[in-house]
Design an enzyme around this catalytic site. Structure first.
Site, PDB file in Angstrom:
ATOM      1  N   LYS A  79      41.298  36.229  34.095  1.00 34.60           N
ATOM      2  CA  LYS A  79      40.499  35.876  32.919  1.00 34.60           C
ATOM      3  C   LYS A  79      41.192  36.359  31.658  1.00 34.60           C
ATOM      4  O   LYS A  79      41.792  37.444  31.638  1.00 34.60           O
ATOM      5  CB  LYS A  79      39.104  36.491  33.052  1.00 34.60           C
ATOM      6  CG  LYS A  79      38.119  36.064  31.980  1.00 34.60           C
ATOM      7  CD  LYS A  79      36.740  36.649  32.260  1.00 34.60           C
ATOM      8  CE  LYS A  79      35.715  36.278  31.196  1.00 34.60           C
ATOM      9  NZ  LYS A  79      34.378  36.836  31.476  1.00 34.60           N
ATOM     10  N   SER A 154      30.571  33.827  31.418  1.00 35.65           N
ATOM     11  CA  SER A 154      31.728  33.489  30.610  1.00 35.65           C
ATOM     12  C   SER A 154      32.994  33.271  31.439  1.00 35.65           C
ATOM     13  O   SER A 154      33.983  32.740  30.939  1.00 35.65           O
ATOM     14  CB  SER A 154      31.975  34.606  29.596  1.00 35.65           C
ATOM     15  OG  SER A 154      32.246  35.846  30.258  1.00 35.65           O
ATOM     16  N   SER A 178      28.366  37.260  34.215  1.00 34.65           N
ATOM     17  CA  SER A 178      29.470  36.338  33.934  1.00 34.65           C
ATOM     18  C   SER A 178      30.472  36.143  35.063  1.00 34.65           C
ATOM     19  O   SER A 178      31.394  35.340  34.933  1.00 34.65           O
ATOM     20  CB  SER A 178      30.213  36.779  32.669  1.00 34.65           C
ATOM     21  OG  SER A 178      29.413  36.567  31.540  1.00 34.65           O
TER      22      SER A 178
END
Length: 485
Positions: A79, A154, A178
């Site tokens: 990420k 996210s 997330s």
């Protein structure tokens, strides 16, 4: 995708038996990305040259014989809020569009030490603020099951890349759900460890008392392997927990006989899609057949979790994001009149709408005259929420419910309604506020979109969480379903 459908252990065996090379794995990953990325848009930055060089070096070591770890040579995604030395880390924000870190996060370094190959950096909601990946300042990621739908957020890019077979596993971060929510939306496994189990050093901070790095994988066994690699004490992280790290794979016995499960009535009440509730109830029947027992319980302060979370997380974001001023790193506005104007213009140009919204909310909650009424009261309610979990865990081994109240929603459907968007995290936020571990595993589908089952455990008892998730997976086929891109 056949190669990327294999379990990590199976790939490991093929590498050791010289049936497969690391270069072939990396080539397959980039070929899959080239094939699917126009539709999915999971990546922000690819690490192609370095990854291929690293693959050749690992193949030489493979030829020399010797023992290699289970993550050896495996293509992985990270990420884009986890810093990586020499590889852009943007947090999907225009503010950091030119940020090239000079060090790596502890979790990224541990993957490198385990000889995993970083394929690239994955798309996300800007500064991890969002639940749909539509808040990325570059472009939204799309759900591999149906590209008209969101992948969740996210960590939407992290989930979509695994679901689409672009990488074997990825790292995401979870502040209020997330990792778990996008895992549910994309039909994969997502694990949020206990707060403090995995180092936050090098994770660009959103809400420091909530943020936690964890793995997204295609199955529970793989999640255990990745967690084994990244968990552990880190002196560089002041909130890192100095606890003994067990062998998580040893917990995958398939035996859940006698396990006591609490099912919160608040997680199956108003606002929960009937199809999601049905999938969860069917999952509980599986546990019953395996010898576990379950009872309805109550987490009475659940209704206050959303408000509590957004006050606390936004307040911490307001403090953490103050470092982005256009002076030290990141994008700087042109031709400011003075220092204050530099701050104002840099932040106006660099931050997106959702980030600005949360900064304003957090700054207000921390301001003189409002601190006691909002921030301090939210901290007290957080304590009550944690006590709810403690009370249930005094009598039960696990808590089980849905990961998200509905399957994924269409792109653009909720982006104009922040409050509705925030309510998508009603089942995951209380877990984050309590700091306990939870995993999302596939447990069904609705209209061709996956549904996630959330299994919540006691602090630092990831072993029981993984054991229960693995047992459910072993007796169902939900995790074997793949999107047809």
């Amino acid at each position: 995708m056949a190669l990327f459908d294999l379990r990590l252990q199976e790939v490991h065996n093929k590498l050791n038996n010289k049936e497969l090379s690391v270069t072939e794995l990396v080539d397959a990953s980039y070929a899959r990305i080239k094939e699917t990325e126009p539709a999915i848009k999971a990546f922000l930055t690819l690490n192609e040259d370095n990854a291929r060089t690293e693959a050749h070096a690992l193949d030489k070591r493979l030829g020399d014989g010797g023992e290699h770890g289970l993550l050896f040579g495996l293509p992985a995604g990270i990420k884009d809020n986890i810093v990586t030395e020499g590889l852009l880390t943007t947090c999907a924000s225009q503010f950091l569009s030119n940020y090239n870190p000079i060090y790596s996060a502890t979790s990224a370094r541990k993957l490198k030490e385990a000889d995993a190959v970083t394929i690239g950096k994955l798309n996300m909601d800007e500064f991890a603020m969002g639940g749909s990946n539509e808040n990325s300042s570059f472009y939204p990621t799309r759900n591999p099951w149906n590209t008209e739908y969101v992948p969740g957020g996210s960590s939407g890019g992290s989930a979509a890349s695994v679901a689409a077979g672009q990488v074997y596993f990825s790292l995401g971060s979870d502040t209020g759900g997330s990792i778990r929510q996008p895992a549910a939306y994309c039909g994969i496994v997502g694990l949020k460890p206990t707060y403090g189990l995995v180092s936050r050093f090098g994770l660009v901070a959103f809400a420091s008392s909530l943020d936690q790095i964890g793995p997204l994988t295609k199955n529970v066994e793989d999640a255990a392997y990745v967690l084994q690699a990244i968990a552990g004490y880190d002196a560089s992280d002041s909130t890192s927990a100095n606890v003994e790290i067990p062998d998580y794979t040893a917990a995958l016995t398939g035996d859940v006989k006698g396990l006591r499960i609490g099912v919160p009535k608040e997680y199956l009440g108003a606002g929960i899609d009937p199809r999601v509730k049905e999938a969860v109830m069917n999952a509980l029947k599986v546990y019953e057949s395996l010898g576990a027992t379950w009872e309805e319980v109550s987490l009475p302060h659940t209704d206050y979790a959303i408000a509590t979370y957004y006050l606390l997380a936004s307040s911490e974001a307001s403090s953490n994001l103050a470092r982005f001023d256009g002076v030290r790193y990141g994008v700087r506005a042109d031709n400011p009149d003075n220092l204050i104007d530099l701050y104002r213009k840099s932040r106006s140009q660099g931050f997106g709408p959702e980030v600005k919204r949360r900064i304003m909310l957090g700054t207000y909650a921390l301001s003189s005259g409002y601190y006691d009424a909002y921030y301090l009261k939210a901290q007290k309610v957080r304590t009550l929420i944690k006590q709810d979990f403690d009370n249930v865990f005094n009598q039960y081994d696990l808590i089980i419910g849905p990961t998200a109240p509905t399957p994924a929603f269409r792109i653009g459907e909720q982006i104009g309604d922040p409050l509705t968007m925030y309510l998508n995290d009603i089942c995951t936020i209380p877990v984050s506020l309590a700091g306990v571990p939870a995993i999302s595993v596939p447990c069904g589908t609705a209209d061709g979109l996956p549904i996630g089952l959330q299994i919540i455990g006691k602090a630092f008892d990831e072993s029981t969480v993984l054991r229960a998730a693995h047992a459910f997976e072993a007796h169902t086929d939900h995790h074997k379903l793949r999107p047809q891109l």
